[in-house]
Design a protein around this motif. Structure first.
Motif, PDB file in Angstrom:
ATOM      1  N   ALA A 243       0.836  -1.200   0.000  1.00 36.76           N
ATOM      2  CA  ALA A 243       0.000   0.000   0.000  1.00 36.76           C
ATOM      3  C   ALA A 243       0.874   1.256   0.000  1.00 36.76           C
ATOM      4  O   ALA A 243       0.588   2.224  -0.703  1.00 36.76           O
ATOM      5  CB  ALA A 243      -0.925  -0.006   1.209  1.00 36.76           C
ATOM      6  N   ARG A 244       1.965   1.224   0.745  1.00 32.27           N
ATOM      7  CA  ARG A 244       2.854   2.389   0.774  1.00 32.27           C
ATOM      8  C   ARG A 244       3.458   2.639  -0.606  1.00 32.27           C
ATOM      9  O   ARG A 244       3.577   3.769  -1.046  1.00 32.27           O
ATOM     10  CB  ARG A 244       3.984   2.186   1.795  1.00 32.27           C
ATOM     11  CG  ARG A 244       3.603   2.584   3.207  1.00 32.27           C
ATOM     12  CD  ARG A 244       4.850   2.967   4.001  1.00 32.27           C
ATOM     13  NE  ARG A 244       5.542   4.098   3.432  1.00 32.27           N
ATOM     14  CZ  ARG A 244       6.863   4.165   3.266  1.00 32.27           C
ATOM     15  NH1 ARG A 244       7.633   3.173   3.620  1.00 32.27           N
ATOM     16  NH2 ARG A 244       7.419   5.235   2.757  1.00 32.27           N
ATOM     17  N   LEU A 245       3.851   1.555  -1.280  1.00 32.17           N
ATOM     18  CA  LEU A 245       4.425   1.704  -2.615  1.00 32.17           C
ATOM     19  C   LEU A 245       3.401   2.327  -3.556  1.00 32.17           C
ATOM     20  O   LEU A 245       3.707   3.241  -4.314  1.00 32.17           O
ATOM     21  CB  LEU A 245       4.856   0.343  -3.163  1.00 32.17           C
ATOM     22  CG  LEU A 245       6.101  -0.289  -2.532  1.00 32.17           C
ATOM     23  CD1 LEU A 245       6.375  -1.638  -3.157  1.00 32.17           C
ATOM     24  CD2 LEU A 245       7.311   0.618  -2.691  1.00 32.17           C
ATOM     25  N   PRO A 251       8.498   5.253  -7.416  1.00 31.73           N
ATOM     26  CA  PRO A 251       8.413   6.193  -8.535  1.00 31.73           C
ATOM     27  C   PRO A 251       7.760   5.581  -9.773  1.00 31.73           C
ATOM     28  O   PRO A 251       7.022   6.266 -10.486  1.00 31.73           O
ATOM     29  CB  PRO A 251       9.868   6.540  -8.841  1.00 31.73           C
ATOM     30  CG  PRO A 251      10.709   5.887  -7.813  1.00 31.73           C
ATOM     31  CD  PRO A 251       9.875   4.946  -7.025  1.00 31.73           C
ATOM     32  N   THR A 252       7.988   4.286 -10.030  1.00 30.10           N
ATOM     33  CA  THR A 252       7.394   3.692 -11.234  1.00 30.10           C
ATOM     34  C   THR A 252       5.884   3.608 -11.096  1.00 30.10           C
ATOM     35  O   THR A 252       5.161   3.808 -12.064  1.00 30.10           O
ATOM     36  CB  THR A 252       7.950   2.290 -11.525  1.00 30.10           C
ATOM     37  OG1 THR A 252       7.968   1.552 -10.318  1.00 30.10           O
ATOM     38  CG2 THR A 252       9.332   2.349 -12.081  1.00 30.10           C
ATOM     39  N   THR A 304       0.894  -1.526 -12.081  1.00 30.55           N
ATOM     40  CA  THR A 304       0.855  -1.204 -10.654  1.00 30.55           C
ATOM     41  C   THR A 304       0.835  -2.482  -9.821  1.00 30.55           C
ATOM     42  O   THR A 304       1.555  -2.612  -8.841  1.00 30.55           O
ATOM     43  CB  THR A 304      -0.392  -0.354 -10.336  1.00 30.55           C
ATOM     44  OG1 THR A 304      -0.354   0.795 -11.168  1.00 30.55           O
ATOM     45  CG2 THR A 304      -0.425   0.058  -8.887  1.00 30.55           C
ATOM     46  N   ARG A 305       0.015  -3.441 -10.255  1.00 31.53           N
ATOM     47  CA  ARG A 305      -0.079  -4.687  -9.506  1.00 31.53           C
ATOM     48  C   ARG A 305       1.283  -5.387  -9.462  1.00 31.53           C
ATOM     49  O   ARG A 305       1.714  -5.885  -8.431  1.00 31.53           O
ATOM     50  CB  ARG A 305      -1.121  -5.602 -10.146  1.00 31.53           C
ATOM     51  CG  ARG A 305      -1.327  -6.909  -9.413  1.00 31.53           C
ATOM     52  CD  ARG A 305      -2.266  -7.835 -10.155  1.00 31.53           C
ATOM     53  NE  ARG A 305      -1.874  -8.083 -11.538  1.00 31.53           N
ATOM     54  CZ  ARG A 305      -0.824  -8.805 -11.908  1.00 31.53           C
ATOM     55  NH1 ARG A 305      -0.053  -9.344 -11.005  1.00 31.53           N
ATOM     56  NH2 ARG A 305      -0.527  -8.964 -13.187  1.00 31.53           N
ATOM     57  N   GLU A 306       1.986  -5.387 -10.601  1.00 29.52           N
ATOM     58  CA  GLU A 306       3.292  -6.039 -10.643  1.00 29.52           C
ATOM     59  C   GLU A 306       4.303  -5.286  -9.773  1.00 29.52           C
ATOM     60  O   GLU A 306       5.104  -5.893  -9.074  1.00 29.52           O
ATOM     61  CB  GLU A 306       3.826  -6.087 -12.076  1.00 29.52           C
ATOM     62  CG  GLU A 306       2.950  -6.877 -13.023  1.00 29.52           C
ATOM     63  CD  GLU A 306       3.573  -8.207 -13.401  1.00 29.52           C
ATOM     64  OE1 GLU A 306       4.796  -8.260 -13.526  1.00 29.52           O
ATOM     65  OE2 GLU A 306       2.817  -9.183 -13.558  1.00 29.52           O
ATOM     66  N   ALA A 307       4.264  -3.955  -9.851  1.00 28.33           N
ATOM     67  CA  ALA A 307       5.263  -3.173  -9.129  1.00 28.33           C
ATOM     68  C   ALA A 307       4.976  -3.121  -7.635  1.00 28.33           C
ATOM     69  O   ALA A 307       5.875  -2.913  -6.830  1.00 28.33           O
ATOM     70  CB  ALA A 307       5.349  -1.759  -9.713  1.00 28.33           C
ATOM     71  N   PHE A 403      11.591  -0.949  -2.199  1.00 24.55           N
ATOM     72  CA  PHE A 403      11.233  -1.712  -3.397  1.00 24.55           C
ATOM     73  C   PHE A 403      12.403  -2.427  -4.058  1.00 24.55           C
ATOM     74  O   PHE A 403      12.233  -3.078  -5.075  1.00 24.55           O
ATOM     75  CB  PHE A 403      10.511  -0.823  -4.413  1.00 24.55           C
ATOM     76  CG  PHE A 403      11.249   0.447  -4.752  1.00 24.55           C
ATOM     77  CD1 PHE A 403      12.329   0.439  -5.598  1.00 24.55           C
ATOM     78  CD2 PHE A 403      10.837   1.653  -4.201  1.00 24.55           C
ATOM     79  CE1 PHE A 403      12.990   1.613  -5.919  1.00 24.55           C
ATOM     80  CE2 PHE A 403      11.496   2.834  -4.504  1.00 24.55           C
ATOM     81  CZ  PHE A 403      12.580   2.813  -5.369  1.00 24.55           C
ATOM     82  N   MET A 404      13.611  -2.308  -3.505  1.00 27.19           N
ATOM     83  CA  MET A 404      14.724  -3.102  -4.020  1.00 27.19           C
ATOM     84  C   MET A 404      15.115  -4.157  -3.005  1.00 27.19           C
ATOM     85  O   MET A 404      15.147  -3.880  -1.803  1.00 27.19           O
ATOM     86  CB  MET A 404      15.926  -2.216  -4.318  1.00 27.19           C
ATOM     87  CG  MET A 404      15.791  -1.499  -5.632  1.00 27.19           C
ATOM     88  SD  MET A 404      17.308  -0.704  -6.087  1.00 27.19           S
ATOM     89  CE  MET A 404      16.918   0.978  -5.675  1.00 27.19           C
ATOM     90  N   PRO A 405      15.447  -5.379  -3.485  1.00 29.23           N
ATOM     91  CA  PRO A 405      15.857  -6.411  -2.531  1.00 29.23           C
ATOM     92  C   PRO A 405      17.201  -6.059  -1.899  1.00 29.23           C
ATOM     93  O   PRO A 405      17.952  -5.264  -2.466  1.00 29.23           O
ATOM     94  CB  PRO A 405      15.977  -7.670  -3.396  1.00 29.23           C
ATOM     95  CG  PRO A 405      16.009  -7.210  -4.803  1.00 29.23           C
ATOM     96  CD  PRO A 405      15.426  -5.843  -4.870  1.00 29.23           C
TER      97      PRO A 405
END
Ligand code: HEC
Ligand code: HEC
Length: 509
Positions: A243-245, A251-252, A304-307, A403-405
């Motif tokens: 939800a935060r993303l 940004p994407t 959006t769902r993927e990101a 959002f990055m591992p």
């Protein structure tokens, strides 16, 4: 880690999957909603005993069959082809977790295909009632296939209880399952209206054409409106990190939302115009715009769902680069290269540092970053960063940017990756110079801050700030901007950075 990396440098794997997937969903959702459109429109023609309308349904069925069976089928296979090359680990996990889900799905596909062929080839040659029943069988099977695939797709976004109990049903009926079923069903009805509109514009007879344009427009608009609360429900069920993303931290996603909002507004506007004004002229231009806007809406949603599940491909379980989250601590100890099956350098040495770094990049970063390509180019993203800056950045990459591992591997491997990006890609020196005196603040700034912004970018914000204010701000950077992590250096380091910034921006000492 257990599979080789398919290297497509300019496009990047993620974008390739997205391109194939968006084209596919644009047709596969139509395959569901279009079924309902066909049977209901056929029923209308029967009731009105309207031959012209029945002829339209038949033409539309032909178009529908060719598009969904040929193009939809081919792009569906293309998705399997692309995902199994680009993310073999995740594909394998999905297949193993949902064996019987997939099997059931394929049974319903078969029913769909057979029913549609029977429906089309018996048009006008079968009694009306049975023909309608065949149409309903088609729609039922198509909708069930949507139902089944939704369980598996949303499992990737929100695996829910499955993480602890590994139960098929927990994974299938996961937290976003129901909102997603509703949302996708309405999208499929909306597309049925849009495509109906497309065929209708080719009708030669004036009154029927206008009537069908209007009829399809109402279909599309009503479904579009119904999709909005379903979409809102979907967003409301997202767990916190996702939800935060979605609400700005990625940004994407922020860009995708803009595309989605524009498309939505355009689509609604065009449909209302069509329905209200009932244009007399043939509306090919509008038709193209409606289709593009519908694709934008659907595409933005899928993107959006993927990101939203980043940095994972299966949320909380497997990172986008195919690493299992549960394996990370062990690999941090043992080393990544030693455990990877498809690398040539198993140990980092002075001689192979850049080569080893390149392999680490391919296995851990390439899933989302291209090298000099269109999408999220790593060279452009790291242009401002020195070797030291990269080393600092990589050490806490997941903490800085959720959002990055995290980087997974030993310290020597981290250095090799930083060396490859700074030296190999950006041709920067790799000396670890620690400057004396006055340069220290500058160096600290370069190492800890330039990952996200250079001095030039924040200079205007700092205009007129006295040194004391800058120094105080450094104690709580997250208060300046929630996307900025707090700086964890010592008080002396903060002093040095404050001195440097005050001197650069002309703040009072
Ligand atoms: C799950 C996808 C994903 C993976 C894997 C990933 N990144 Fe990123 N990275 C992103 C996204 C998304 C952005 C932000 C792009 C934007 O600003 O539009 C980004 C931005 C960056 C930036 C720019 C600075 C910043 O914080 O915005 C750097 C540097 C970077 N990544 C390095 C790496 C490195 C090195 C790796 C491998 C260890 C890596 N990334 C792995 C998705 C990923
Ligand atoms: C993970 C990314 C990230 C890092 C690392 C980072 N920042 Fe930022 N910073 C941001 C973002 C995002 C903004 C807001 C950008 C904008 O307004 O254009 C920002 C804005 C700022 C601003 C302007 C504040 C304002 O009033 O808008 C200052 C000053 C600043 N950063 C200082 C620093 C310093 C000093 C460091 C290093 C110790 C640092 N930042 C490290 C992400 C970061």
């Amino acid at each position: 880690m257990n599979y080789p990396v398919w290297f497509v440098p300019t496009l990047g794997g993620g974008l390739l999957i997205a391109l194939v997937a968006i084209v596919h969903v644009f047709v596969s959702h139509f395959a569901v909603g279009g079924g309902l459109y066909l049977v209901l429109t056929e029923r209308k023609a029967l009731r009105e005993e309207n031959r012209a309308l029945m002829a339209f349904v038949r033409t539309h069925t032909r178009f529908f069959m060719l598009l969904t069976m040929v193009f939809g089928g081919l792009t569906g296979v293309a998705i399997w082809f692309v995902i199994s090359l680009i993310n073999p680990a995740a594909t394998s996990l999905l297949i193993h977790t949902f064996v019987f889900g997939w099997a059931t799905e394929w049974v319903f596909f078969l029913v769909e295909i057979v029913a549609l062929f029977v429906y089309f080839y018996t048009f006008g040659r079968m009694d009306d009632r049975t023909h309608q029943v065949i149409g309903w069988i088609y729609f039922g099977a198509a909708w069930i296939s949507l139902f089944l695939i939704t369980g598996i797709i949303d499992f990737m976004l929100t695996p829910g209880q499955w993480i602890s109990n590994h139960d098929f049903w927990s994974g299938f009926f996961n937290p976003t399952f129901w909102p997603s079923v509703f949302f996708r069903s309405f999208l499929s009805f909306m597309l049925a209206g849009c495509y109906g509109f497309l065929t209708a514009t080719f009708l030669a007879e004036e009154t029927l054409r206008q009537r069908m344009i209007r009829y399809s427009g109402i279909w599309a608009l009503a479904s579009l409106l119904l999709s909005l609360p379903a979409g809102w429900w979907y967003l409301a069920t997202l767990p916190t990190p996702a939800a935060r993303l979605v609400h700005g931290a990625s940004p994407t996603i922020a860009r995708a939302s803009t595309v989605g909002a524009f498309s939505l507004a355009l689509l609604a506007g065009l449909l209302i115009t069509l329905i209200l004004l009932r244009p007399q002229a043939r509306t090919r231009v509008l038709m193209v715009m409606v289709m593009i806007a519908a694709m934008g809406y659907l595409g933005a949603f899928e993107w959006t769902r993927e990101a939203a599940r980043r940095p994972f491909v299966i949320n909380g379980v497997m990172y986008s680069n195919g690493l299992l989250a549960s394996e990370a601590p062990r690999i941090d100890q043992d080393g990544f290269l030693k455990n990877a099956r498809w690398v040539q350098n198993r140990e980092v040495t002075d001689a192979n540092r850049l080569e080893a770094g390149r392999e680490l990049f391919l296995h851990q970063c390439f899933a989302c970053h291209t090298i000099g390509g269109f999408n999220n180019d790593i060279i452009a993203r790291t242009r401002n960063m020195s070797f030291n800056a990269l080393r600092n950045y990589l050490a806490t990459i997941h903490g800085k940017r959720y959002f990055m591992p995290p980087f997974v591997g030993t310290d020597a491997e981290l250095q090799a990756l930083a060396a490859y990006i700074a030296g190999g890609l950006n041709h920067k020196p790799l000396i670890e110079a620690k400057g004396a005196g006055g340069d220290q603040g500058k160096e600290l700034f370069n190492d800890n801050c330039t990952a996200c912004h250079g001095l030039d970018q924040i200079k205007p914000d700092l205009k007129g700030w006295p040194r004391a204010k800058i120094r105080a701000a450094l104690d709580k950077l997250s208060a300046l901007n929630p996307d900025m992590p707090d700086y964890t250096g010592t008080a002396a380091d903060k002093d040095a950075i404050a001195d440097y910034l005050a001197q650069q921006t002309g703040g009072a000492p």
